[in-house]
Scaffold this active site. Structure first.
Site, PDB file in Angstrom:
ATOM      1  N   GLY A 167       5.984 -36.248 -22.547  1.00 20.35           N
ATOM      2  CA  GLY A 167       5.512 -35.260 -21.590  1.00 20.35           C
ATOM      3  C   GLY A 167       5.443 -35.907 -20.220  1.00 20.35           C
ATOM      4  O   GLY A 167       6.141 -36.896 -19.954  1.00 20.35           O
ATOM      5  N   GLU A 168       4.604 -35.405 -19.357  1.00 22.78           N
ATOM      6  CA  GLU A 168       4.411 -35.995 -18.035  1.00 22.78           C
ATOM      7  C   GLU A 168       3.202 -36.911 -18.140  1.00 22.78           C
ATOM      8  O   GLU A 168       2.069 -36.457 -18.270  1.00 22.78           O
ATOM      9  CB  GLU A 168       4.189 -34.892 -16.988  1.00 22.78           C
ATOM     10  N   SER A 169       3.452 -38.218 -18.088  1.00 27.68           N
ATOM     11  CA  SER A 169       2.399 -39.179 -18.443  1.00 27.68           C
ATOM     12  C   SER A 169       1.194 -39.112 -17.513  1.00 27.68           C
ATOM     13  O   SER A 169       0.055 -39.263 -17.962  1.00 27.68           O
ATOM     14  CB  SER A 169       2.972 -40.602 -18.469  1.00 27.68           C
TER      15      SER A 169
ATOM     16  N   CYS B 148       8.130 -41.681 -25.666  1.00 27.14           N
ATOM     17  CA  CYS B 148       8.321 -41.487 -24.228  1.00 27.14           C
ATOM     18  C   CYS B 148       6.993 -41.701 -23.482  1.00 27.14           C
ATOM     19  O   CYS B 148       6.550 -42.832 -23.336  1.00 27.14           O
ATOM     20  CB  CYS B 148       8.936 -40.118 -23.950  1.00 27.14           C
TER      21      CYS B 148
ATOM     22  N   ARG C  59       7.822 -47.184 -16.105  1.00 29.30           N
ATOM     23  CA  ARG C  59       7.492 -45.776 -16.359  1.00 29.30           C
ATOM     24  C   ARG C  59       8.705 -44.846 -16.271  1.00 29.30           C
ATOM     25  O   ARG C  59       8.918 -44.015 -17.158  1.00 29.30           O
ATOM     26  CB  ARG C  59       6.411 -45.329 -15.371  1.00 29.30           C
TER      27      ARG C  59
ATOM     28  N   HIS D 158      13.142 -39.316 -27.735  1.00 31.66           N
ATOM     29  CA  HIS D 158      12.451 -38.193 -28.371  1.00 31.66           C
ATOM     30  C   HIS D 158      13.058 -37.859 -29.734  1.00 31.66           C
ATOM     31  O   HIS D 158      13.875 -36.936 -29.841  1.00 31.66           O
ATOM     32  CB  HIS D 158      12.545 -36.953 -27.485  1.00 31.66           C
TER      33      HIS D 158
ATOM     34  N   GLU E 216      11.756 -36.169 -32.028  1.00 33.09           N
ATOM     35  CA  GLU E 216      11.330 -34.821 -32.403  1.00 33.09           C
ATOM     36  C   GLU E 216      12.283 -33.738 -31.885  1.00 33.09           C
ATOM     37  O   GLU E 216      12.204 -32.583 -32.318  1.00 33.09           O
ATOM     38  CB  GLU E 216       9.904 -34.548 -31.903  1.00 33.09           C
TER      39      GLU E 216
END
Length: 240
Positions: free
Chosen positions: A47-49, A79, A109, A191, A193
Protein backbone atom coordinates in the site's frame (compact mmCIF):
# COMPACT_ATOMS: atom_id res chain seq x y z
CA UNK A 1 -2.96 -23.32 12.62
CA UNK A 2 -4.98 -20.46 14.11
CA UNK A 3 -6.48 -17.49 12.30
CA UNK A 4 -4.22 -15.38 10.10
CA UNK A 5 -4.43 -11.65 10.65
CA UNK A 6 -4.09 -9.18 7.77
CA UNK A 7 -3.37 -5.57 8.67
CA UNK A 8 -6.28 -3.73 7.08
CA UNK A 9 -5.46 -0.05 7.32
CA UNK A 10 -4.93 0.54 3.60
CA UNK A 11 -3.61 -1.30 0.57
CA UNK A 12 -4.11 -4.83 -0.75
CA UNK A 13 -5.43 -6.55 2.37
CA UNK A 14 -8.53 -7.88 0.59
CA UNK A 15 -6.35 -9.60 -2.01
CA UNK A 16 -4.34 -11.40 0.70
CA UNK A 17 -7.52 -12.54 2.42
CA UNK A 18 -8.80 -13.87 -0.91
CA UNK A 19 -5.66 -15.96 -1.43
CA UNK A 20 -5.89 -17.35 2.09
CA UNK A 21 -9.51 -18.28 1.38
CA UNK A 22 -8.42 -20.20 -1.71
CA UNK A 23 -6.02 -22.14 0.51
CA UNK A 24 -8.83 -22.96 2.95
CA UNK A 25 -7.62 -20.62 5.69
CA UNK A 26 -9.53 -17.80 7.37
CA UNK A 27 -7.91 -14.38 7.18
CA UNK A 28 -9.21 -11.66 9.48
CA UNK A 29 -8.84 -7.90 9.15
CA UNK A 30 -6.74 -6.24 11.85
CA UNK A 31 -7.22 -2.55 12.65
CA UNK A 32 -6.92 -2.33 16.43
CA UNK A 33 -4.19 -3.50 18.87
CA UNK A 34 -6.50 -5.86 20.78
CA UNK A 35 -7.37 -7.72 17.58
CA UNK A 36 -3.79 -8.99 17.36
CA UNK A 37 -4.50 -11.15 20.40
CA UNK A 38 -6.90 -13.25 18.32
CA UNK A 39 -4.42 -14.28 15.60
CA UNK A 40 -1.26 -16.38 15.55
CA UNK A 41 0.35 -14.83 12.47
CA UNK A 42 0.09 -11.58 10.55
CA UNK A 43 0.40 -10.30 6.98
CA UNK A 44 1.24 -6.63 6.45
CA UNK A 45 0.13 -5.85 2.89
CA UNK A 46 1.40 -3.50 0.24
CA UNK A 47 0.00 0.00 0.00
CA UNK A 48 1.18 3.55 0.61
CA UNK A 49 3.63 3.12 3.46
CA UNK A 50 3.43 6.69 4.79
CA UNK A 51 -0.36 6.58 4.91
CA UNK A 52 -0.31 3.17 6.56
CA UNK A 53 2.18 4.42 9.16
CA UNK A 54 0.01 7.43 10.00
CA UNK A 55 -3.06 5.24 10.41
CA UNK A 56 -1.13 2.74 12.54
CA UNK A 57 0.05 5.57 14.74
CA UNK A 58 -3.48 6.97 15.00
CA UNK A 59 -4.78 3.58 16.16
CA UNK A 60 -1.79 3.12 18.53
CA UNK A 61 -0.83 -0.09 16.73
CA UNK A 62 2.95 0.21 16.72
CA UNK A 63 3.58 -1.02 20.32
CA UNK A 64 1.33 -4.04 19.78
CA UNK A 65 2.88 -4.80 16.36
CA UNK A 66 6.41 -4.66 17.81
CA UNK A 67 5.39 -6.95 20.65
CA UNK A 68 3.84 -9.36 18.15
CA UNK A 69 7.16 -9.54 16.30
CA UNK A 70 9.18 -9.92 19.52
CA UNK A 71 6.98 -12.82 20.61
CA UNK A 72 8.24 -14.75 17.60
CA UNK A 73 4.92 -14.96 15.81
CA UNK A 74 5.16 -15.24 12.01
CA UNK A 75 4.84 -11.89 10.22
CA UNK A 76 5.02 -11.37 6.45
CA UNK A 77 5.41 -7.94 4.92
CA UNK A 78 4.79 -7.36 1.20
CA UNK A 79 6.02 -4.14 -0.45
CA UNK A 80 5.02 -1.47 2.10
CA UNK A 81 4.92 -4.24 4.70
CA UNK A 82 8.58 -4.93 3.96
CA UNK A 83 9.36 -1.28 4.73
CA UNK A 84 7.45 -1.56 8.02
CA UNK A 85 9.48 -4.59 9.13
CA UNK A 86 12.92 -3.20 8.22
CA UNK A 87 15.20 -1.89 10.94
CA UNK A 88 16.25 0.94 8.63
CA UNK A 89 14.65 2.64 5.63
CA UNK A 90 16.12 5.18 3.23
CA UNK A 91 14.47 7.33 0.57
CA UNK A 92 11.64 8.31 2.90
CA UNK A 93 9.55 11.44 2.70
CA UNK A 94 10.58 14.47 4.75
CA UNK A 95 10.14 13.63 8.42
CA UNK A 96 10.37 9.90 7.75
CA UNK A 97 7.90 7.36 9.09
CA UNK A 98 7.66 5.07 12.07
CA UNK A 99 8.78 1.47 11.56
CA UNK A 100 8.00 -1.77 13.37
CA UNK A 101 11.51 -3.14 12.89
CA UNK A 102 12.84 -6.58 13.69
CA UNK A 103 14.17 -7.41 10.22
CA UNK A 104 17.93 -6.78 10.09
CA UNK A 105 18.11 -4.99 6.76
CA UNK A 106 18.17 -1.61 5.07
CA UNK A 107 15.35 -0.89 2.63
CA UNK A 108 15.17 1.82 -0.02
CA UNK A 109 11.54 2.94 0.11
CA UNK A 110 10.94 3.74 -3.59
CA UNK A 111 13.95 2.10 -5.19
CA UNK A 112 12.22 1.28 -8.49
CA UNK A 113 10.68 4.71 -8.95
CA UNK A 114 7.17 6.07 -9.23
CA UNK A 115 3.87 4.33 -9.90
CA UNK A 116 4.26 4.55 -13.68
CA UNK A 117 7.47 2.51 -13.44
CA UNK A 118 5.62 -0.48 -12.01
CA UNK A 119 6.52 -3.73 -13.78
CA UNK A 120 6.50 -7.50 -13.69
CA UNK A 121 9.59 -9.72 -13.88
CA UNK A 122 10.45 -13.39 -13.58
CA UNK A 123 12.62 -13.89 -10.50
CA UNK A 124 14.45 -17.03 -9.44
CA UNK A 125 13.10 -18.57 -6.23
CA UNK A 126 15.00 -21.81 -5.56
CA UNK A 127 14.14 -21.90 -1.85
CA UNK A 128 10.44 -21.42 -2.53
CA UNK A 129 10.48 -24.11 -5.23
CA UNK A 130 12.30 -26.56 -2.97
CA UNK A 131 9.70 -26.14 -0.21
CA UNK A 132 6.52 -25.64 -2.22
CA UNK A 133 7.30 -27.31 -5.54
CA UNK A 134 6.48 -25.77 -8.89
CA UNK A 135 8.81 -23.81 -11.16
CA UNK A 136 12.02 -22.23 -9.88
CA UNK A 137 10.85 -18.84 -11.06
CA UNK A 138 8.08 -16.59 -9.78
CA UNK A 139 6.40 -13.74 -11.63
CA UNK A 140 6.94 -10.78 -9.32
CA UNK A 141 4.58 -7.82 -9.52
CA UNK A 142 6.51 -4.68 -8.50
CA UNK A 143 4.31 -1.63 -7.87
CA UNK A 144 6.20 1.47 -6.77
CA UNK A 145 8.36 -1.10 -5.09
CA UNK A 146 11.10 -0.93 -2.48
CA UNK A 147 14.32 -2.93 -2.59
CA UNK A 148 16.59 -4.32 0.11
CA UNK A 149 20.07 -2.80 -0.09
CA UNK A 150 21.81 -4.88 2.57
CA UNK A 151 21.04 -7.54 5.16
CA UNK A 152 22.48 -8.76 8.44
CA UNK A 153 24.15 -12.16 8.96
CA UNK A 154 20.98 -13.85 10.24
CA UNK A 155 18.88 -12.89 7.22
CA UNK A 156 18.31 -15.51 4.53
CA UNK A 157 18.07 -14.09 1.01
CA UNK A 158 15.25 -15.84 -0.87
CA UNK A 159 15.30 -13.85 -4.13
CA UNK A 160 17.15 -11.04 -5.84
CA UNK A 161 16.65 -9.05 -9.02
CA UNK A 162 19.14 -7.77 -11.58
CA UNK A 163 18.25 -4.14 -12.18
CA UNK A 164 18.68 -3.18 -15.85
CA UNK A 165 21.38 -0.62 -16.59
CA UNK A 166 18.85 1.95 -17.77
CA UNK A 167 17.13 2.14 -14.39
CA UNK A 168 17.15 5.65 -12.90
CA UNK A 169 18.46 4.49 -9.55
CA UNK A 170 21.61 2.84 -10.89
CA UNK A 171 24.32 3.68 -13.36
CA UNK A 172 25.06 0.05 -14.20
CA UNK A 173 23.52 -3.37 -13.71
CA UNK A 174 23.17 -4.25 -10.05
CA UNK A 175 21.49 -6.98 -8.09
CA UNK A 176 19.14 -5.96 -5.32
CA UNK A 177 17.42 -8.23 -2.82
CA UNK A 178 13.65 -8.58 -3.15
CA UNK A 179 12.73 -11.41 -0.74
CA UNK A 180 14.17 -12.43 2.63
CA UNK A 181 13.46 -14.41 5.75
CA UNK A 182 14.78 -13.94 9.28
CA UNK A 183 13.42 -16.48 11.75
CA UNK A 184 9.72 -15.60 12.13
CA UNK A 185 9.81 -12.72 9.63
CA UNK A 186 9.22 -12.98 5.88
CA UNK A 187 9.39 -10.03 3.51
CA UNK A 188 8.90 -9.54 -0.23
CA UNK A 189 9.29 -6.35 -2.26
CA UNK A 190 6.71 -7.59 -4.75
CA UNK A 191 3.02 -8.55 -4.52
CA UNK A 192 2.34 -12.33 -4.56
CA UNK A 193 -1.29 -11.65 -3.68
CA UNK A 194 -1.80 -10.13 -7.16
CA UNK A 195 -0.83 -13.35 -8.97
CA UNK A 196 -2.40 -16.77 -9.36
CA UNK A 197 0.63 -18.44 -7.73
CA UNK A 198 -0.17 -19.20 -4.08
CA UNK A 199 3.23 -20.63 -3.11
CA UNK A 200 4.40 -17.65 -1.05
CA UNK A 201 1.22 -17.75 1.01
CA UNK A 202 1.61 -21.50 1.50
CA UNK A 203 5.25 -20.97 2.51
CA UNK A 204 4.20 -18.37 5.07
CA UNK A 205 1.45 -20.55 6.52
CA UNK A 206 3.99 -23.32 7.14
CA UNK A 207 6.20 -20.87 9.04
CA UNK A 208 3.67 -20.99 11.88
CA UNK A 209 4.59 -24.61 12.50
CA UNK A 210 8.31 -23.99 12.04
CA UNK A 211 8.29 -21.16 14.60
CA UNK A 212 6.49 -23.20 17.25
CA UNK A 213 2.83 -22.41 16.63
CA UNK A 214 0.19 -25.04 17.35
CA UNK A 215 -0.46 -26.42 13.89
CA UNK A 216 -3.36 -28.54 15.16
CA UNK A 217 -5.39 -25.61 16.55
CA UNK A 218 -8.29 -24.34 14.51
CA UNK A 219 -7.87 -23.92 10.75
CA UNK A 220 -11.09 -22.34 9.60
CA UNK A 221 -11.90 -23.69 6.16
CA UNK A 222 -13.99 -21.38 4.07
CA UNK A 223 -13.86 -23.22 0.78
CA UNK A 224 -10.84 -23.43 -1.50
CA UNK A 225 -10.66 -22.63 -5.18
CA UNK A 226 -7.32 -23.85 -6.45
CA UNK A 227 -7.98 -23.43 -10.17
CA UNK A 228 -5.13 -21.10 -11.05
CA UNK A 229 -6.26 -20.70 -14.65
CA UNK A 230 -9.37 -18.81 -13.55
CA UNK A 231 -7.43 -16.13 -11.71
CA UNK A 232 -6.94 -12.75 -13.43
CA UNK A 233 -3.42 -11.93 -14.58
CA UNK A 234 -2.16 -8.39 -14.22
CA UNK A 235 -0.54 -7.15 -17.40
CA UNK A 236 2.37 -4.92 -16.51
CA UNK A 237 5.60 -4.32 -18.46
CA UNK A 238 8.20 -7.06 -18.11
CA UNK A 239 11.86 -6.09 -17.76
CA UNK A 240 14.04 -8.52 -19.68
Amino acid sequence: MALVGVLALQGSFNEHIAVLRRLGVKGVEIRKPEQLETVASLIIPGGESTTMAKLAEYHNLFPALREFVKMGKPVWGTCAGLIFLANKATGQKIGGQELIGGLDCTVHRNFFGSQIRSFEAEIEVPELASKEGGPEVFRGVFIRAPAILDVGPEVQVLADYLVPSNEENTGSEKKVIVAVRQRNLLATAFHPELTADTRWHSYFLKMATETGEEASSSIVAVGADLNLDQQPKIDLPIFQ
